[in-house]
Design a protein around this motif. Structure first.
Motif, PDB file in Angstrom:
ATOM      1  N   LEU A   1       0.829  -1.203   0.000  1.00 55.19           N
ATOM      2  CA  LEU A   1       0.000   0.000   0.000  1.00 55.19           C
ATOM      3  C   LEU A   1       0.864   1.254   0.000  1.00 55.19           C
ATOM      4  O   LEU A   1       0.581   2.221  -0.730  1.00 55.19           O
ATOM      5  N   ALA A   2       1.920   1.258   0.808  1.00 58.46           N
ATOM      6  CA  ALA A   2       2.799   2.431   0.884  1.00 58.46           C
ATOM      7  C   ALA A   2       3.457   2.709  -0.465  1.00 58.46           C
ATOM      8  O   ALA A   2       3.649   3.874  -0.846  1.00 58.46           O
ATOM      9  N   ALA A   3       3.781   1.653  -1.204  1.00 60.35           N
ATOM     10  CA  ALA A   3       4.395   1.841  -2.525  1.00 60.35           C
ATOM     11  C   ALA A   3       3.416   2.529  -3.480  1.00 60.35           C
ATOM     12  O   ALA A   3       3.805   3.420  -4.249  1.00 60.35           O
ATOM     13  N   PHE A   4       2.151   2.132  -3.445  1.00 60.76           N
ATOM     14  CA  PHE A   4       1.142   2.776  -4.304  1.00 60.76           C
ATOM     15  C   PHE A   4       0.907   4.220  -3.874  1.00 60.76           C
ATOM     16  O   PHE A   4       0.890   5.145  -4.692  1.00 60.76           O
ATOM     17  N   LEU A   5       0.741   4.424  -2.574  1.00 59.65           N
ATOM     18  CA  LEU A   5       0.475   5.781  -2.085  1.00 59.65           C
ATOM     19  C   LEU A   5       1.672   6.701  -2.311  1.00 59.65           C
ATOM     20  O   LEU A   5       1.501   7.908  -2.465  1.00 59.65           O
ATOM     21  N   GLY A   6       2.864   6.138  -2.322  1.00 62.03           N
ATOM     22  CA  GLY A   6       4.039   6.952  -2.597  1.00 62.03           C
ATOM     23  C   GLY A   6       3.926   7.641  -3.949  1.00 62.03           C
ATOM     24  O   GLY A   6       4.330   8.796  -4.113  1.00 62.03           O
ATOM     25  N   ARG A   7       3.344   6.930  -4.933  1.00 61.65           N
ATOM     26  CA  ARG A   7       3.143   7.532  -6.255  1.00 61.65           C
ATOM     27  C   ARG A   7       1.975   8.508  -6.259  1.00 61.65           C
ATOM     28  O   ARG A   7       1.923   9.423  -7.081  1.00 61.65           O
TER      29      ARG A   7
END
Length: 443
Positions: free
Chosen positions: A24-30
């Motif tokens: 989730l953090a990887a997606f939200l990072g974008r």
């Protein structure tokens, strides 16, 4: 999933929760540029042109269409790579709105598989399935609060019984004892005595270092319960639970994410030692920061909007155009003062601007009515831009809330004195948008 002893329901393993958080953090990072943007700056900051490639009407159509899975894939075939093209790698703009909406579904708590069903938890904790209080809460609470208290009190009652916590049911007191307690309560309130054995509201700033025995002198084994613990109180509730051996379980439903303190938000103002976010080691190591605007978005209610309770687009439009006016005519980009709820007290856009400028202590005499209305005419055809922008933030909002909830659950999984911990959806999200409880029981 593994099943701990004493018949508690399966719980997501620490590694499983951590993996969901990382994905989730990887997606939200974008998605952070969109998360951190604020509707106030939509026109003044040219946010649409900077953040979204598609035109507003196309975005609204895409968000209103039924979700269809990516071509050639079934639900089980989705993976993180499926959503790698939601944002342009170079410009960072949102380029695929339909895939964006699918990604939000993919990273929801229900799809991540880290939630424990309430019915399963109630069954595992044992006892009958009848409500525990016998109190008709709808006689003295609104529908929302009554719904929350009825559901949560049943769960807390079962947790208390499971943990062997002594309880006192006041539908079982004799009339004489009721009268005695009533008289004692009156006397306690009159004298504001701290020596009374009765329980009454306390106002105190509490941290994990607080000695609870200094506040509650007859404290025994107990459960810590928080219904919509505001801002940092939610995080502190969990820290207190892990630090105090007399607290055998915790059931906490947070709220007001915008009031969370973030360790990596304002580095120059790092005066606190304990922060509301992040709590878990992974996000700390990454120096993860949501930002206040993203946390504000996490407070939005997607389910309510889905059933027709729309955002106040007109008031947001007025405020966004006002921002252009004050930046272009007064050179003010930030102010310690706030406009507040002037929209509801204004008869027109002109009236709104005049009242707002006065509240901001800006000289409105330099702006003739015609100049103010020129701004309105210039931007009124771009109201769909504001509507589409807000819908994007609403659709993304659950992901930000999930990040905060998973951070709290990961923190609990890192502790070695906890037998069971999980996330449970307690409430109807239309009635009560902050509907997830963080629950844990000690070994």
């Amino acid at each position: 999933m593994w099943r701990p002893p004493a018949s508690l329901p399966p719980q997501p393993a620490a590694g499983e929760v951590a993996a969901a958080l990382r994905r989730l953090a990887a997606f939200l990072g974008r998605a952070l540029p969109l998360c951190r943007a604020h509707a106030t700056q939509l026109y003044a900051g040219g946010l649409w042109q900077r953040l979204v490639a598609a035109p507003p009407d196309a975005v609204l159509r895409a968000l209103r269409r039924p979700l269809r899975e990516p071509s050639g894939a079934d639900g089980g075939a989705w993976d993180d790579d499926t959503f790698s093209n939601v944002f342009c790698e170079n410009s960072k703009k949102l380029i695929n709105v339909h895939l964006f909406a699918l990604a939000v579904k993919y990273y929801s708590l229900s799809h991540l598989g880290v939630c424990t069903p309430l019915e399963e938890l109630l069954k595992a904790l044992g006892g009958d399935n009848q409500g525990s209080t016998g109190i008709k809460t709808d006689e003295f609470m609104n529908n929302k609060k009554s719904h929350e208290v009825q559901v949560m009190s049943q769960l807390v009652d079962k947790i208390a019984n499971y943990c062997g916590i002594k309880q006192c049911n006041s539908e079982e007191l004799c009339e004489e004892e009721k009268a005695q307690r009533k008289m004692a309560s009156i006397k306690a309130k009159a004298s504001k005595s701290s020596e009374s054995n009765l329980y009454f509201p306390l106002t105190s700033y509490i941290t994990a270092e607080t000695e609870l025995g200094d506040i509650i002198t007859d404290l025994e084994d107990c459960i810590m319960v928080g219904l919509h613990t505001c801002g940092d109180l939610a995080a502190n509730t969990l820290r207190i639970f892990t630090a105090k051996p007399e607290i055998k379980a915790v059931c906490s439903v947070g709220c007001c994410y915008h009031l969370l303190s973030e360790q990596y938000e304002n580095q120059e103002d790092c005066t606190e030692e304990v922060w509301g976010f992040p709590m878990c080691q992974y996000l700390k190591d990454k120096g993860w920061c949501c930002g206040r605007n993203a946390r504000m978005s996490a407070c939005l209610a997607l389910e309510r909007i889905a059933v027709g309770q729309m955002l106040p687009t007109d008031s947001l439009f007025y405020r966004a155009v006002l921002q252009v006016i004050i930046e272009e005519n007064y050179g003010v980009t930030k102010s310690e003062r706030h406009v507040g709820k002037i929209f509801s007290k204004s008869s027109s856009f002109l009236d709104y601007v005049r009242k707002s400028l006065k509240k901001l202590e800006l000289d409105d005499s330099k702006l003739p009515d015609s100049c103010i209305m020129d701004y309105y005419e210039k931007y009124k055809h771009r109201m769909n831009e504001l509507e589409a922008f807000n819908m994007l933030k609403v659709v993304l909002a659950p992901c930000i809330e999930v990040l905060i909830l998973l951070d709290r659950l990961c923190y609990l999984k890192e502790q070695d004195n906890i037998a069971w911990s999980g996330l449970v959806k307690l409430f109807d999200p239309v009635k009560s948008p902050r509907c997830y409880a963080v629950i844990a029981l000690k070994k």
